[in-house]
Design a protein around this motif. Structure first.
Motif, PDB file in Angstrom:
ATOM      1  N   SER A 241       0.818  -1.208   0.000  1.00  0.00           N
ATOM      2  CA  SER A 241       0.000   0.000   0.000  1.00  0.00           C
ATOM      3  C   SER A 241       0.856   1.263   0.000  1.00  0.00           C
ATOM      4  CB  SER A 241      -0.946   0.009   1.211  1.00  0.00           C
ATOM      5  OG  SER A 241      -0.209   0.082   2.422  1.00  0.00           O
ATOM      6  N   THR A 242       2.012   1.209   0.676  1.00  0.00           N
ATOM      7  CA  THR A 242       2.882   2.389   0.690  1.00  0.00           C
ATOM      8  C   THR A 242       3.527   2.628  -0.671  1.00  0.00           C
ATOM      9  OG1 THR A 242       4.799   1.107   1.422  1.00  0.00           O
ATOM     10  CG2 THR A 242       3.399   2.074   3.132  1.00  0.00           C
ATOM     11  N   GLY A 244       1.983   1.600  -3.594  1.00  0.00           N
ATOM     12  CA  GLY A 244       0.961   1.663  -4.633  1.00  0.00           C
ATOM     13  C   GLY A 244       0.766   3.042  -5.215  1.00  0.00           C
ATOM     14  N   SER A 245       0.705   4.064  -4.348  1.00  0.00           N
ATOM     15  CA  SER A 245       0.489   5.419  -4.841  1.00  0.00           C
ATOM     16  C   SER A 245       1.663   5.882  -5.697  1.00  0.00           C
ATOM     17  CB  SER A 245       0.266   6.385  -3.673  1.00  0.00           C
ATOM     18  OG  SER A 245       1.344   6.313  -2.755  1.00  0.00           O
ATOM     19  N   CYS A 248       1.458   4.310  -9.153  1.00  0.00           N
ATOM     20  CA  CYS A 248       0.426   4.988  -9.956  1.00  0.00           C
ATOM     21  C   CYS A 248       0.944   6.301 -10.521  1.00  0.00           C
ATOM     22  CB  CYS A 248      -0.826   5.233  -9.111  1.00  0.00           C
ATOM     23  SG  CYS A 248      -1.737   3.740  -8.672  1.00  0.00           S
ATOM     24  N   VAL A 293      -4.325  10.952  -6.474  1.00  0.00           N
ATOM     25  CA  VAL A 293      -3.798   9.614  -6.174  1.00  0.00           C
ATOM     26  C   VAL A 293      -3.228   9.571  -4.767  1.00  0.00           C
ATOM     27  CG1 VAL A 293      -1.993   7.951  -6.761  1.00  0.00           C
ATOM     28  CG2 VAL A 293      -3.357   9.001  -8.575  1.00  0.00           C
ATOM     29  N   TYR A 294      -2.401  10.547  -4.422  1.00  0.00           N
ATOM     30  CA  TYR A 294      -1.798  10.553  -3.088  1.00  0.00           C
ATOM     31  C   TYR A 294      -2.837  10.828  -2.011  1.00  0.00           C
ATOM     32  CZ  TYR A 294       3.063   9.944  -4.368  1.00  0.00           C
ATOM     33  OH  TYR A 294       4.247   9.402  -4.800  1.00  0.00           O
ATOM     34  N   VAL A 296      -5.989   9.918  -2.052  1.00  0.00           N
ATOM     35  CA  VAL A 296      -6.855   8.756  -1.871  1.00  0.00           C
ATOM     36  C   VAL A 296      -6.087   7.570  -1.299  1.00  0.00           C
ATOM     37  CG1 VAL A 296      -8.242   7.039  -3.102  1.00  0.00           C
ATOM     38  CG2 VAL A 296      -8.480   9.466  -3.674  1.00  0.00           C
ATOM     39  N   ARG A 297      -4.862   7.354  -1.770  1.00  0.00           N
ATOM     40  CA  ARG A 297      -4.123   6.137  -1.433  1.00  0.00           C
ATOM     41  C   ARG A 297      -3.188   6.285  -0.233  1.00  0.00           C
ATOM     42  NH1 ARG A 297      -4.321   1.975  -4.960  1.00  0.00           N
ATOM     43  NH2 ARG A 297      -2.457   1.143  -3.934  1.00  0.00           N
ATOM     44  N   THR A 298      -2.857   7.520   0.154  1.00  0.00           N
ATOM     45  CA  THR A 298      -1.947   7.720   1.287  1.00  0.00           C
ATOM     46  C   THR A 298      -2.758   8.130   2.503  1.00  0.00           C
ATOM     47  OG1 THR A 298      -0.238   8.451  -0.258  1.00  0.00           O
ATOM     48  CG2 THR A 298       0.121   8.905   2.077  1.00  0.00           C
ATOM     49  N   GLN A 299      -2.818   7.239   3.479  1.00  0.00           N
ATOM     50  CA  GLN A 299      -3.689   7.438   4.632  1.00  0.00           C
ATOM     51  C   GLN A 299      -3.337   8.712   5.395  1.00  0.00           C
ATOM     52  OE1 GLN A 299      -6.262   5.526   5.119  1.00  0.00           O
ATOM     53  NE2 GLN A 299      -6.989   6.566   6.973  1.00  0.00           N
ATOM     54  N   LYS A 302      -4.548  11.800   3.513  1.00  0.00           N
ATOM     55  CA  LYS A 302      -6.012  11.865   3.532  1.00  0.00           C
ATOM     56  C   LYS A 302      -6.522  12.325   4.895  1.00  0.00           C
ATOM     57  CE  LYS A 302      -8.070   7.928   3.023  1.00  0.00           C
ATOM     58  NZ  LYS A 302      -8.619   6.721   2.344  1.00  0.00           N
TER      59      LYS A 302
END
Length: 319
Positions: A241-242, A244-245, A248, A293-294, A296-299, A302
């Motif tokens: 997950s770290t 993935g962004s 992308c 992208v960052y 949505v995908r980086t907790q 967000k």
């Protein structure tokens, strides 16, 4: 050729022609372009604000993300305002010096982004493959040095293009069939041999970017090998997950870039207006999509955006 004659063959201004064959649609085309540009300004501005104001995000990963946001703002702002002025008001006139300046910052920001993406891949490689050495390797001074290397390498690669263009005579040709100035678009107007421009413009910047892509690919191969060795599925999922962004963002940056270069160099059957539309979408869509992208995908990003902009009262109470 004597210097005074060469100077007389250099136009005082260029005329940006816009999108050939679609002049009547310029105003309508400007609507999505303007929306994309404003959204890119907002998204990257939010990223910079959140990272700047939250000390818990003053880590290499987020500092590199801030550098990427600055490069994206430079990339889109270098071209979008002049493009919109052209589409709205037919203000296509641009001085020779301003055209070279726009060309320089356009290619400079692209090259700098490539180095920053490589630095982000290295950050993930150290964090996953050598976590115990992370703090010792990616110190604040190391992050600053990487940023300076990105600036210096980009400057050294792109700055010679200015002299390669200034040496050319243009024989009164000053209409650029584009919405902004780029190296080969200017060089093709010259009434002299532009072989050096072609070879330099293709070989040096592309070679530098290809080296970045190869090193990024090597980093992620090593990262994948390290991930498969992790015994815990939860740990593997967290590590994936770290990354993935970042993956992308890499795809958002390099795929359109290589597609644009290939169609520009070899796609002779592609209509000119398609080339120009793609070129404009390229300088606007990655700066627009990367913050999304960052976000949505980086907790962490967000959560901070929600606290600062959606629930500001609860954020202030926590402070």
């Amino acid at each position: 050729m004597p210097p005074h004659n060469r100077t007389s063959l250099t136009p005082a201004t260029f005329i940006l022609a816009g999108i050939p064959g679609m002049e009547k649609l310029h105003v309508w085309i400007s609507i999505p372009f303007c929306s994309m540009y404003l959204a890119a300004l907002l998204g990257n501005g939010v990223v910079l604000f959140v990272v700047r104001t939250d000390r818990s995000l003053h880590q290499p990963m987020y500092l590199f993300l801030s550098m990427l946001a600055v490069a994206d703002l430079m990339l889109s702002t270098t071209t979008a305002p002049k493009t919109l002025a052209l589409l709205w008001f037919s203000a296509g006139e641009i001085s020779f010096g301003s055209c070279l300046t726009q060309m320089f910052f356009l290619h400079f920001s692209f090259s700098a982004e490539s180095v920053i993406l490589l630095a982000m891949a290295f950050d993930r490689f150290v964090a996953i493959c050598h976590p115990l050495h992370y703090a010792a390797v990616l110190t604040p001074s190391a992050v600053v040095k990487i940023g300076l290397v990105a600036l210096l390498r980009s400057f050294c690669i792109i700055f010679p293009c200015i002299f390669l263009l200034k040496r050319l005579p243009f024989c009164g040709h000053n209409v650029i069939p584009h919405t902004y100035c780029e190296h080969m678009g200017i060089a093709r107007l010259a009434c002299a041999d532009i072989s050096v421009n072609i070879w330099y413009g293709l070989a040096v910047p592309v070679a530098a970017v290809v080296v970045d892509v190869v090193l990024i690919a090597v980093s992620y191969v090593l990262i994948l090998l390290a991930l498969f060795r992790l015994p815990s599925r939860t740990a593997r999922h967290k590590a994936f997950s770290t990354c993935g962004s970042h993956v992308c963002v890499i795809l958002l940056f390099y795929i359109p870039a290589f597609f644009t270069v290939l169609t520009h160099r070899f796609g002779q059957e592609v209509p000119p207006h398609v080339h120009i539309l793609l070129a404009n979408v390229y300088v606007l869509s990655p700066p627009l999509l990367k913050p999304i992208v960052y976000g949505v995908r980086t907790q962490q990003i967000k959560e901070k955006v929600v606290k600062v902009f959606v629930c500001p009262k609860s954020h202030l109470l926590q402070e």
